[in-house]
Write an enzyme that holds these catalytic residues in place. Structure first.
Site, short mmCIF file in Angstrom:
data_model
loop_
_atom_site.label_atom_id
_atom_site.label_comp_id
_atom_site.label_asym_id
_atom_site.label_seq_id
_atom_site.Cartn_x
_atom_site.Cartn_y
_atom_site.Cartn_z
N HIS A 1 -4.53 -6.69 -9.03
CA HIS A 1 -5.93 -7.19 -8.39
C HIS A 1 -6.91 -6.01 -8.77
O HIS A 1 -6.65 -4.86 -8.98
CB HIS A 1 -5.67 -7.11 -6.77
CG HIS A 1 -7.05 -7.57 -6.18
ND1 HIS A 1 -7.24 -9.05 -5.80
CD2 HIS A 1 -8.29 -6.88 -5.66
CE1 HIS A 1 -8.34 -9.23 -5.21
NE2 HIS A 1 -8.94 -7.74 -5.25
N SER B 1 -12.43 -11.68 -6.40
CA SER B 1 -11.94 -11.14 -5.21
C SER B 1 -12.86 -11.59 -4.23
O SER B 1 -12.94 -12.89 -3.82
CB SER B 1 -11.95 -9.87 -4.98
OG SER B 1 -11.25 -9.32 -4.19
N ASP C 1 -0.29 -9.23 -6.85
CA ASP C 1 -1.56 -9.09 -6.01
C ASP C 1 -1.03 -10.26 -4.78
O ASP C 1 -0.62 -11.23 -4.99
CB ASP C 1 -2.50 -9.92 -6.85
CG ASP C 1 -3.74 -10.12 -5.94
OD1 ASP C 1 -3.98 -9.65 -4.75
OD2 ASP C 1 -4.95 -10.50 -6.52
#
Length: 310
Positions: free
Chosen positions: A280, A156, A250
């Site tokens: 995610h 991320s 996502d």
């Protein structure tokens, strides 16, 4: 969430994750509930692991490696940059993966506790990670490091920082890692990418969440630095080989896809994991959902290739 066809196992993981909320909407309240959620998904450390904490370049680190001497060539090593939107997380939040990788691969994993936004917006986190990398390169860690077998990994926001580091090292003419491993990375893609609207209300990260995190990390006029938004780089040649794992549901899905295409177009090596059925932040569901275990197996195989025995 109904229009995202998740497995029963991943649905249960999402619901459990979302149960860790706070009535306190301050940053501290948000961080506290995030840490509680992280603890709930963090198993005990594997046996036979040495763990120590120290600072390099003024940045706190946590080191994990098997309780045995390093090989003559030094430890194969992985520098791990955690996710959390540049706002959340630290050394504890991602121990579910850092300790496990050190144990299962028999390597040294170095977790970085970089400064967080909004108290410390860009380029603070980037500067911290780059400072740690350079200190490691200068031999300032009191452990021997293998100069060939080293990987930069992040999920991320950590994937953003890992990609940015690779660009900065290339631009400075400094040696980079053998590979960059990016898990559902946020790479500063345009707001009109298809995944932004297709997954606008996706579980665990919505497009509005993403906008909030980016605004905290990149306040004021939009930052046009490729070290803030790696997809803004002028060219993508000369970068390390990549493993890029996407999550189908996502809003950041197209960021990783675009970066993969840029690397290939520039003659680089990149392996894309499409992450069908994933959301995610799903790596935390390792051991709870078969589709996440499949991602973890692919990840381990790639890391073994770059960090395994020479």
């Amino acid at each position: 969430m109904n229009h995202y066809p998740l497995s029963a196992e991943l649905t249960a993981f999402v619901q459990r994750t979302l149960s860790y909320t706070s009535v306190d909407s301050s940053f501290q309240g948000l961080r506290d509930s995030y840490e509680r959620m992280c603890r709930a998904f963090t198993p005990p450390r594997p046996a036979g692991l040495a763990v120590q904490e120290l600072q390099l370049s003024g940045v706190p680190l946590r080191l994990y490696h098997p309780e045995r001497p390093a090989a003559p060539s030094g430890w194969p090593w992985l520098l791990y940059l955690h996710g959390g939107g540049w706002v959340l997380g630290g050394l504890d939040s991602h121990e579910f993966i850092t300790a496990r990788l050190a144990s299962e691969l028999g390597i040294l994993v170095i977790a970085v506790d970089y400064r967080l936004a909004p108290e410390h917006p860009f380029p603070a986190a980037f500067d911290d990670c780059l400072g740690v990398w350079r200190a490691l390169e200068q031999g300032l860690l009191p452990l021997p490091l293998d100069p060939q077998r080293r990987v930069l990994m992040g999920d991320s926001a950590g994937g953003n920082l890992a990609a940015a580091l690779c660009l900065a090292l290339r631009d400075a003419g400094e040696p980079g890692p053998a590979a960059q491993v990016l898990l559902y990375p946020g790479l500063g893609g345009a707001a009109n990418l298809p995944s932004r609207s297709q997954c606008a209300d996706a579980p665990l990260l919505s497009s509005s969440d993403l906008d909030c995190f980016q605004a905290l990390y990149l306040p004021g006029p939009q930052q046009r630095s490729a070290y803030a938004r790696p997809l803004l780089a002028q060219q993508f040649a000369g970068l390390p080989a990549a493993f890029i794992a996407l999550a189908q549901f996502d809003p950041l899905r197209d960021d990783g896809e675009r970066y993969h295409q840029h690397l290939l177009a520039a003659g680089g090596q990149s392996q894309l994991y499409p992450g069908l059925g994933l959301v995610h932040g799903c790596l935390r569901a390792r051991g709870l959902a078969p589709e996440v275990d499949a991602l973890y197996s692919a990840l381990l195989a790639y890391l073994e290739q770059h960090l395994g025995r020479p």
